[in-house]
Design a protein around this motif. Structure first.
Motif, PDB file in Angstrom:
ATOM      1  N   ALA A  49      36.788  15.235  28.044  1.00 15.92           N
ATOM      2  CA  ALA A  49      37.893  14.566  28.733  1.00 15.92           C
ATOM      3  C   ALA A  49      39.234  14.897  28.072  1.00 15.92           C
ATOM      4  O   ALA A  49      40.245  15.078  28.757  1.00 15.92           O
ATOM      5  N   ARG A  50      39.235  15.009  26.737  1.00 19.56           N
ATOM      6  CA  ARG A  50      40.473  15.276  26.011  1.00 19.56           C
ATOM      7  C   ARG A  50      40.818  16.760  25.917  1.00 19.56           C
ATOM      8  O   ARG A  50      41.981  17.142  26.018  1.00 19.56           O
ATOM      9  N   HIS A  51      39.788  17.601  25.695  1.00 15.78           N
ATOM     10  CA  HIS A  51      40.051  19.004  25.353  1.00 15.78           C
ATOM     11  C   HIS A  51      39.388  20.026  26.275  1.00 15.78           C
ATOM     12  O   HIS A  51      39.523  21.230  26.038  1.00 15.78           O
ATOM     13  N   GLY A  52      38.641  19.568  27.271  1.00 19.93           N
ATOM     14  CA  GLY A  52      37.944  20.502  28.141  1.00 19.93           C
ATOM     15  C   GLY A  52      36.653  21.000  27.502  1.00 19.93           C
ATOM     16  O   GLY A  52      36.387  20.744  26.328  1.00 19.93           O
ATOM     17  N   ILE A  53      35.880  21.749  28.261  1.00 20.14           N
ATOM     18  CA  ILE A  53      34.570  22.203  27.798  1.00 20.14           C
ATOM     19  C   ILE A  53      34.701  23.157  26.613  1.00 20.14           C
ATOM     20  O   ILE A  53      33.886  23.135  25.692  1.00 20.14           O
ATOM     21  N   GLU A  54      35.733  23.987  26.601  1.00 16.83           N
ATOM     22  CA  GLU A  54      35.890  24.934  25.502  1.00 16.83           C
ATOM     23  C   GLU A  54      36.211  24.222  24.188  1.00 16.83           C
ATOM     24  O   GLU A  54      35.854  24.694  23.112  1.00 16.83           O
ATOM     25  N   GLY A  55      36.866  23.076  24.271  1.00 15.93           N
ATOM     26  CA  GLY A  55      37.180  22.301  23.078  1.00 15.93           C
ATOM     27  C   GLY A  55      36.023  21.472  22.575  1.00 15.93           C
ATOM     28  O   GLY A  55      36.085  20.894  21.492  1.00 15.93           O
ATOM     29  N   ALA A  56      34.963  21.431  23.361  1.00 14.81           N
ATOM     30  CA  ALA A  56      33.794  20.615  22.991  1.00 14.81           C
ATOM     31  C   ALA A  56      32.836  21.442  22.145  1.00 14.81           C
ATOM     32  O   ALA A  56      31.734  21.788  22.569  1.00 14.81           O
ATOM     33  N   THR A  57      33.266  21.765  20.934  1.00 13.13           N
ATOM     34  CA  THR A  57      32.384  22.491  20.025  1.00 13.13           C
ATOM     35  C   THR A  57      31.383  21.510  19.411  1.00 13.13           C
ATOM     36  O   THR A  57      31.613  20.300  19.395  1.00 13.13           O
ATOM     37  N   MET A  58      30.296  22.036  18.912  1.00  9.95           N
ATOM     38  CA  MET A  58      29.289  21.185  18.283  1.00  9.95           C
ATOM     39  C   MET A  58      29.900  20.438  17.088  1.00  9.95           C
ATOM     40  O   MET A  58      29.597  19.285  16.847  1.00  9.95           O
ATOM     41  N   ARG A  59      30.784  21.090  16.372  1.00 14.27           N
ATOM     42  CA  ARG A  59      31.447  20.457  15.222  1.00 14.27           C
ATOM     43  C   ARG A  59      32.309  19.277  15.688  1.00 14.27           C
ATOM     44  O   ARG A  59      32.269  18.198  15.106  1.00 14.27           O
ATOM     45  N   GLU A  60      33.096  19.490  16.761  1.00 14.48           N
ATOM     46  CA  GLU A  60      33.955  18.422  17.282  1.00 14.48           C
ATOM     47  C   GLU A  60      33.123  17.254  17.817  1.00 14.48           C
ATOM     48  O   GLU A  60      33.480  16.092  17.642  1.00 14.48           O
ATOM     49  N   ILE A  61      32.023  17.574  18.482  1.00 13.14           N
ATOM     50  CA  ILE A  61      31.151  16.526  19.026  1.00 13.14           C
ATOM     51  C   ILE A  61      30.542  15.709  17.893  1.00 13.14           C
ATOM     52  O   ILE A  61      30.518  14.474  17.944  1.00 13.14           O
ATOM     53  N   ALA A  62      30.068  16.390  16.862  1.00 12.37           N
ATOM     54  CA  ALA A  62      29.484  15.692  15.714  1.00 12.37           C
ATOM     55  C   ALA A  62      30.524  14.796  15.056  1.00 12.37           C
ATOM     56  O   ALA A  62      30.249  13.629  14.738  1.00 12.37           O
ATOM     57  N   LEU A  63      31.731  15.317  14.874  1.00 14.15           N
ATOM     58  CA  LEU A  63      32.804  14.544  14.253  1.00 14.15           C
ATOM     59  C   LEU A  63      33.134  13.315  15.102  1.00 14.15           C
ATOM     60  O   LEU A  63      33.271  12.206  14.582  1.00 14.15           O
ATOM     61  N   GLU A  64      33.239  13.502  16.403  1.00  9.27           N
ATOM     62  CA  GLU A  64      33.539  12.393  17.322  1.00  9.27           C
ATOM     63  C   GLU A  64      32.462  11.320  17.274  1.00  9.27           C
ATOM     64  O   GLU A  64      32.755  10.123  17.349  1.00  9.27           O
ATOM     65  N   ALA A 107      23.416  17.331  11.970  1.00  5.68           N
ATOM     66  CA  ALA A 107      22.620  16.241  12.551  1.00  5.68           C
ATOM     67  C   ALA A 107      22.391  16.428  14.038  1.00  5.68           C
ATOM     68  O   ALA A 107      21.495  15.799  14.617  1.00  5.68           O
ATOM     69  N   LEU A 108      23.169  17.285  14.695  1.00  6.92           N
ATOM     70  CA  LEU A 108      23.003  17.500  16.133  1.00  6.92           C
ATOM     71  C   LEU A 108      21.818  18.404  16.449  1.00  6.92           C
ATOM     72  O   LEU A 108      21.193  18.261  17.509  1.00  6.92           O
ATOM     73  N   LYS A 109      21.530  19.338  15.566  1.00  8.93           N
ATOM     74  CA  LYS A 109      20.525  20.374  15.848  1.00  8.93           C
ATOM     75  C   LYS A 109      19.167  19.828  16.289  1.00  8.93           C
ATOM     76  O   LYS A 109      18.583  20.360  17.235  1.00  8.93           O
ATOM     77  N   PRO A 110      18.626  18.781  15.652  1.00 13.57           N
ATOM     78  CA  PRO A 110      17.317  18.290  16.101  1.00 13.57           C
ATOM     79  C   PRO A 110      17.329  17.736  17.528  1.00 13.57           C
ATOM     80  O   PRO A 110      16.313  17.721  18.201  1.00 13.57           O
ATOM     81  N   TYR A 111      18.503  17.286  17.958  1.00 14.33           N
ATOM     82  CA  TYR A 111      18.609  16.694  19.295  1.00 14.33           C
ATOM     83  C   TYR A 111      19.020  17.720  20.337  1.00 14.33           C
ATOM     84  O   TYR A 111      18.473  17.763  21.433  1.00 14.33           O
ATOM     85  N   GLU A 146      24.630   8.524  22.160  1.00  8.47           N
ATOM     86  CA  GLU A 146      25.879   8.531  21.393  1.00  8.47           C
ATOM     87  C   GLU A 146      26.493   9.928  21.393  1.00  8.47           C
ATOM     88  O   GLU A 146      27.716  10.081  21.513  1.00  8.47           O
ATOM     89  N   LEU A 147      25.649  10.941  21.282  1.00 10.16           N
ATOM     90  CA  LEU A 147      26.140  12.318  21.299  1.00 10.16           C
ATOM     91  C   LEU A 147      26.676  12.694  22.676  1.00 10.16           C
ATOM     92  O   LEU A 147      27.689  13.391  22.793  1.00 10.16           O
ATOM     93  N   VAL A 148      26.012  12.230  23.733  1.00  6.76           N
ATOM     94  CA  VAL A 148      26.491  12.486  25.089  1.00  6.76           C
ATOM     95  C   VAL A 148      27.836  11.792  25.299  1.00  6.76           C
ATOM     96  O   VAL A 148      28.770  12.382  25.858  1.00  6.76           O
ATOM     97  N   ASP A 149      27.953  10.558  24.843  1.00  3.42           N
ATOM     98  CA  ASP A 149      29.228   9.841  24.985  1.00  3.42           C
ATOM     99  C   ASP A 149      30.338  10.546  24.220  1.00  3.42           C
ATOM    100  O   ASP A 149      31.479  10.635  24.696  1.00  3.42           O
ATOM    101  N   ALA A 150      30.018  11.060  23.034  1.00  2.00           N
ATOM    102  CA  ALA A 150      31.013  11.810  22.254  1.00  2.00           C
ATOM    103  C   ALA A 150      31.407  13.086  22.997  1.00  2.00           C
ATOM    104  O   ALA A 150      32.598  13.442  23.051  1.00  2.00           O
TER     105      ALA A 150
END
Length: 196
Positions: free
Chosen positions: A23-38, A45-49, A13-17
């Protein structure tokens, strides 16, 4: 009673997010916060993974590689020689939105692999697996008389790898100009050069 968490499912699920954010914002836009929100998770919750985005990108590369291999196995089942080689190449080529998004995951991984020996080794191992598969299809094609060119199988595989990986860059960088029919036609034109 504590909730049972399927950790493998959560990783996917995290990889899909990550995939959707890149795809929408590029690698720089893929912050851990944005990924978690998505993904619908709290940021922590991302840290253990995935302790860092770097870990996530590496896992995502492996996920994309495995997805591609599953498609290859499905579409090339029962095929041999040139037909199997064509099926293989079509699953790597970015011929639809999913495969273009896969390219958007792979490209940041390549950037990291330039300076990270572990990632570079993972990439090389993965690409060698593909080279080996293509060489096997080419041997079958030669045994069946489908290929008569004097160009070595190694050179053919190197040319195909350049075409396939280059197409991923082109599709990711200029998706508006990306036409799957053109890539498919280019593949067919290349393979036609190998036949008697």
């Amino acid at each position: 009673m504590p909730k049972i968490v399927d950790h493998d499912q959560r990783r996917l699920e995290l990889v899909d997010a990550t995939w959707r954010i890149i795809a929408r914002h590029g690698i720089e836009g893929a912050t851990m916060r944005e990924i978690a929100l998505e993904a619908g998770f709290a940021n922590g919750a991302l840290k253990p993974y995935f302790p860092t985005k770097d870990h996530l990108i590496t896992f995502a590369f492996g996920h994309v590689f495995n997805r591609t291999n599953q498609r290859i196995a499905h579409t090339s089942a029962g095929k041999v020689g040139l037909e199997a080689l064509r099926s293989f190449c079509q699953e790597v080529l970015p011929l639809d939105e999913d495969r273009i998004n896969e390219a958007r995951i792979v490209i940041p991984f390549w950037q990291k692999a330039l300076t990270d020996p572990v990632k570079a080794e993972l990439h090389e191992t993965s690409m060698n697996q593909w080279r080996s598969a293509m060489e096997g299809y080419l041997r079958q094609a030669r045994d069946r008389g489908e290929i008569t060119t004097a160009v070595s199988d190694e050179d053919i595989v190197n040319q195909l790898m350049s075409m396939l990986l280059g197409a991923q860059i082109i599709a990711a960088m200029s998706p508006g100009a990306h036409l799957p029919a053109q890539l498919d036609a280019a593949l067919d034109a290349f393979l036609q050069l190998l036949v008697p």
